[in-house]
Design a protein around this motif. Sequence first.
Motif, PDB file in Angstrom:
ATOM      1  N   VAL A  47       0.266   7.299   7.275  1.00 26.49           N
ATOM      2  CA  VAL A  47       0.977   6.166   6.674  1.00 26.49           C
ATOM      3  C   VAL A  47       2.462   6.388   6.930  1.00 26.49           C
ATOM      4  O   VAL A  47       2.952   7.514   6.809  1.00 26.49           O
ATOM      5  CB  VAL A  47       0.692   6.098   5.160  1.00 26.49           C
ATOM      6  CG1 VAL A  47       1.645   5.135   4.457  1.00 26.49           C
ATOM      7  CG2 VAL A  47      -0.755   5.690   4.924  1.00 26.49           C
ATOM      8  N   GLN A  48       3.160   5.352   7.338  1.00 27.72           N
ATOM      9  CA  GLN A  48       4.590   5.474   7.625  1.00 27.72           C
ATOM     10  C   GLN A  48       5.384   4.853   6.477  1.00 27.72           C
ATOM     11  O   GLN A  48       5.207   3.686   6.168  1.00 27.72           O
ATOM     12  CB  GLN A  48       4.892   4.738   8.942  1.00 27.72           C
ATOM     13  CG  GLN A  48       6.307   4.850   9.412  1.00 27.72           C
ATOM     14  CD  GLN A  48       6.646   6.265   9.873  1.00 27.72           C
ATOM     15  OE1 GLN A  48       5.884   6.877  10.608  1.00 27.72           O
ATOM     16  NE2 GLN A  48       7.752   6.800   9.399  1.00 27.72           N
ATOM     17  N   PHE A  49       6.258   5.631   5.850  1.00 23.50           N
ATOM     18  CA  PHE A  49       7.157   5.103   4.817  1.00 23.50           C
ATOM     19  C   PHE A  49       8.548   4.922   5.433  1.00 23.50           C
ATOM     20  O   PHE A  49       9.052   5.831   6.112  1.00 23.50           O
ATOM     21  CB  PHE A  49       7.265   6.078   3.637  1.00 23.50           C
ATOM     22  CG  PHE A  49       5.971   6.258   2.863  1.00 23.50           C
ATOM     23  CD1 PHE A  49       5.570   5.313   1.925  1.00 23.50           C
ATOM     24  CD2 PHE A  49       5.172   7.375   3.062  1.00 23.50           C
ATOM     25  CE1 PHE A  49       4.385   5.477   1.207  1.00 23.50           C
ATOM     26  CE2 PHE A  49       3.996   7.555   2.351  1.00 23.50           C
ATOM     27  CZ  PHE A  49       3.597   6.601   1.425  1.00 23.50           C
ATOM     28  N   ALA A  50       9.187   3.794   5.182  1.00 23.32           N
ATOM     29  CA  ALA A  50      10.541   3.545   5.719  1.00 23.32           C
ATOM     30  C   ALA A  50      11.594   4.324   4.944  1.00 23.32           C
ATOM     31  O   ALA A  50      12.615   4.737   5.496  1.00 23.32           O
ATOM     32  CB  ALA A  50      10.853   2.049   5.686  1.00 23.32           C
ATOM     33  N   GLN A  51      11.357   4.524   3.676  1.00 21.07           N
ATOM     34  CA  GLN A  51      12.268   5.270   2.792  1.00 21.07           C
ATOM     35  C   GLN A  51      11.473   6.411   2.174  1.00 21.07           C
ATOM     36  O   GLN A  51      10.259   6.325   2.094  1.00 21.07           O
ATOM     37  CB  GLN A  51      12.760   4.357   1.646  1.00 21.07           C
ATOM     38  CG  GLN A  51      13.383   3.056   2.082  1.00 21.07           C
ATOM     39  CD  GLN A  51      14.731   3.281   2.748  1.00 21.07           C
ATOM     40  OE1 GLN A  51      15.397   4.288   2.504  1.00 21.07           O
ATOM     41  NE2 GLN A  51      15.127   2.373   3.626  1.00 21.07           N
ATOM     42  N   PRO A  52      12.172   7.488   1.714  1.00 16.78           N
ATOM     43  CA  PRO A  52      11.415   8.513   0.970  1.00 16.78           C
ATOM     44  C   PRO A  52      10.665   7.854  -0.182  1.00 16.78           C
ATOM     45  O   PRO A  52      11.285   7.186  -1.011  1.00 16.78           O
ATOM     46  CB  PRO A  52      12.508   9.469   0.470  1.00 16.78           C
ATOM     47  CG  PRO A  52      13.638   9.282   1.431  1.00 16.78           C
ATOM     48  CD  PRO A  52      13.592   7.836   1.860  1.00 16.78           C
ATOM     49  N   PRO A  53       9.325   8.004  -0.222  1.00 19.07           N
ATOM     50  CA  PRO A  53       8.562   7.296  -1.260  1.00 19.07           C
ATOM     51  C   PRO A  53       8.639   8.022  -2.605  1.00 19.07           C
ATOM     52  O   PRO A  53       8.948   9.208  -2.664  1.00 19.07           O
ATOM     53  CB  PRO A  53       7.134   7.336  -0.716  1.00 19.07           C
ATOM     54  CG  PRO A  53       7.101   8.598   0.086  1.00 19.07           C
ATOM     55  CD  PRO A  53       8.462   8.785   0.673  1.00 19.07           C
ATOM     56  N   THR A  54       8.345   7.296  -3.650  1.00 20.24           N
ATOM     57  CA  THR A  54       8.163   7.937  -4.957  1.00 20.24           C
ATOM     58  C   THR A  54       6.775   8.573  -4.973  1.00 20.24           C
ATOM     59  O   THR A  54       5.903   8.170  -4.183  1.00 20.24           O
ATOM     60  CB  THR A  54       8.246   6.892  -6.084  1.00 20.24           C
ATOM     61  OG1 THR A  54       7.143   5.992  -5.924  1.00 20.24           O
ATOM     62  CG2 THR A  54       9.568   6.143  -6.062  1.00 20.24           C
ATOM     63  N   GLU A  85       4.279   5.893  -5.169  1.00 21.36           N
ATOM     64  CA  GLU A  85       4.009   5.175  -3.908  1.00 21.36           C
ATOM     65  C   GLU A  85       3.086   6.011  -3.001  1.00 21.36           C
ATOM     66  O   GLU A  85       2.241   5.468  -2.298  1.00 21.36           O
ATOM     67  CB  GLU A  85       5.328   4.853  -3.189  1.00 21.36           C
ATOM     68  CG  GLU A  85       6.075   3.706  -3.855  1.00 21.36           C
ATOM     69  CD  GLU A  85       7.520   3.565  -3.368  1.00 21.36           C
ATOM     70  OE1 GLU A  85       8.063   2.467  -3.514  1.00 21.36           O
ATOM     71  OE2 GLU A  85       8.106   4.565  -2.876  1.00 21.36           O
ATOM     72  N   VAL A  86       3.268   7.334  -3.038  1.00 20.92           N
ATOM     73  CA  VAL A  86       2.347   8.209  -2.291  1.00 20.92           C
ATOM     74  C   VAL A  86       0.937   8.048  -2.849  1.00 20.92           C
ATOM     75  O   VAL A  86      -0.033   7.896  -2.098  1.00 20.92           O
ATOM     76  CB  VAL A  86       2.793   9.687  -2.366  1.00 20.92           C
ATOM     77  CG1 VAL A  86       1.732  10.601  -1.761  1.00 20.92           C
ATOM     78  CG2 VAL A  86       4.132   9.888  -1.664  1.00 20.92           C
ATOM     79  N   GLN A 127      -0.333   5.548  -4.396  1.00 18.29           N
ATOM     80  CA  GLN A 127      -0.900   4.228  -4.067  1.00 18.29           C
ATOM     81  C   GLN A 127      -1.514   4.222  -2.663  1.00 18.29           C
ATOM     82  O   GLN A 127      -2.475   3.533  -2.387  1.00 18.29           O
ATOM     83  CB  GLN A 127       0.201   3.155  -4.129  1.00 18.29           C
ATOM     84  CG  GLN A 127       0.477   2.654  -5.532  1.00 18.29           C
ATOM     85  CD  GLN A 127       1.818   1.922  -5.613  1.00 18.29           C
ATOM     86  OE1 GLN A 127       2.431   1.606  -4.588  1.00 18.29           O
ATOM     87  NE2 GLN A 127       2.264   1.677  -6.831  1.00 18.29           N
ATOM     88  N   LYS A 128      -0.931   4.995  -1.770  1.00 17.75           N
ATOM     89  CA  LYS A 128      -1.408   5.014  -0.370  1.00 17.75           C
ATOM     90  C   LYS A 128      -2.384   6.163  -0.109  1.00 17.75           C
ATOM     91  O   LYS A 128      -2.765   6.417   1.035  1.00 17.75           O
ATOM     92  CB  LYS A 128      -0.202   5.173   0.576  1.00 17.75           C
ATOM     93  CG  LYS A 128       0.707   3.977   0.630  1.00 17.75           C
ATOM     94  CD  LYS A 128       0.057   2.882   1.476  1.00 17.75           C
ATOM     95  CE  LYS A 128       1.001   1.713   1.694  1.00 17.75           C
ATOM     96  NZ  LYS A 128       0.344   0.618   2.405  1.00 17.75           N
TER      97      LYS A 128
END
Length: 287
Positions: A255-262, A265-266, A268-269
């Motif tokens: 999964v590619q995150f554009a910004q450092p995820p919370t 958010e990790v 959720q994916k």
Amino acid sequence: MTGVVDRVVIVTGAGGGLGREYALSLASHGAKVVVNDLGGARDGSGAGSAMADGVVAEIKETGGEAVANYDSVATPQGAAAMVQAAVATFGAVHGVVSNAGILRDASFAKMSDEQWDAVVQVHLYGGYNMARAAWSHFREQKFGRIVFVTSTSGLYGNFGQANYGAAKLGLVGLMNTLAIEGAKSGITANAVAPLAATRMTEDIAPAEFLAKLPPAFVAPVITHLVSEECTDTANVFVVGGGQVQRVQQFANAGVQFAQPPTPQEVAQKWSEITDMSVAVPGKNPLG
Ligand code: NAI
């Protein structure tokens, strides 16, 4: 020159079990073999010359060429002495089968530092010491074959074998980089996880299961990997009971995150991150 004819190959821990079978197979196909064995017990205690001498005698009886060595793979001096024996006796060293091994099983809760150290010293340092001692010879002659003996206990884990599994998978890490660094010099590095009835497995698996796993099923794969024809490198095989299977690491698209995820958010994916239903052979993203 084809196969392993006239190739000089060191087999460590070749005084019994699988190593003996590797030495016999290599010699029967024309290799000149350094039969190394410390000659100790399954836990690495004790030493003696009888085991290596016995296998050298077997090889010579059938017209093969071999020399015994009783050093320990666990020291750089021991490994250097084996390479020295190969060069002094047969004039070169073309291959190393890093097979010597011991067991000091204990659950991680009960494992002592001594049990950890002894196993890492023989398996991981043993492989390192052998590769290091042979490396300059391989580079100079632009040919070398290394086979590390790994284990399904390292590839997949096994209760009571944290020390052994760590050392055995460490050898795969060593193999991966030696394969890259050796490529331009005609050096290959591969690994085999055997499954065979030996003193190492006699009380680990049921007798009827072990009866299907004679060491003779593993040896031809080792001989092929050492041969001139086999130029594959950085491959891992599980071999036993007639089955010869390649094992490899796979990676999914991720999964590619554009910004450092919370962390949320990790989470959720997470199912997408961990889903391996569509995966391809993994590659080092740095190189
Ligand atoms: P084995 O106990 O018959 O053979 C190991 C040999 O290594 C012995 O002859 C021993 O004297 C020698 N050795 C031990 N420490 C040494 C040292 N410091 N220097 C030189 N020689 C030393 O057991 P086996 O099953 O033939 O094992 C051979 C290799 O295969 C080992 O690396 C083992 O971990 C590995 N293996 C075996 C499996 C099996 O199913 N038998 C499964 C997975 C891995």
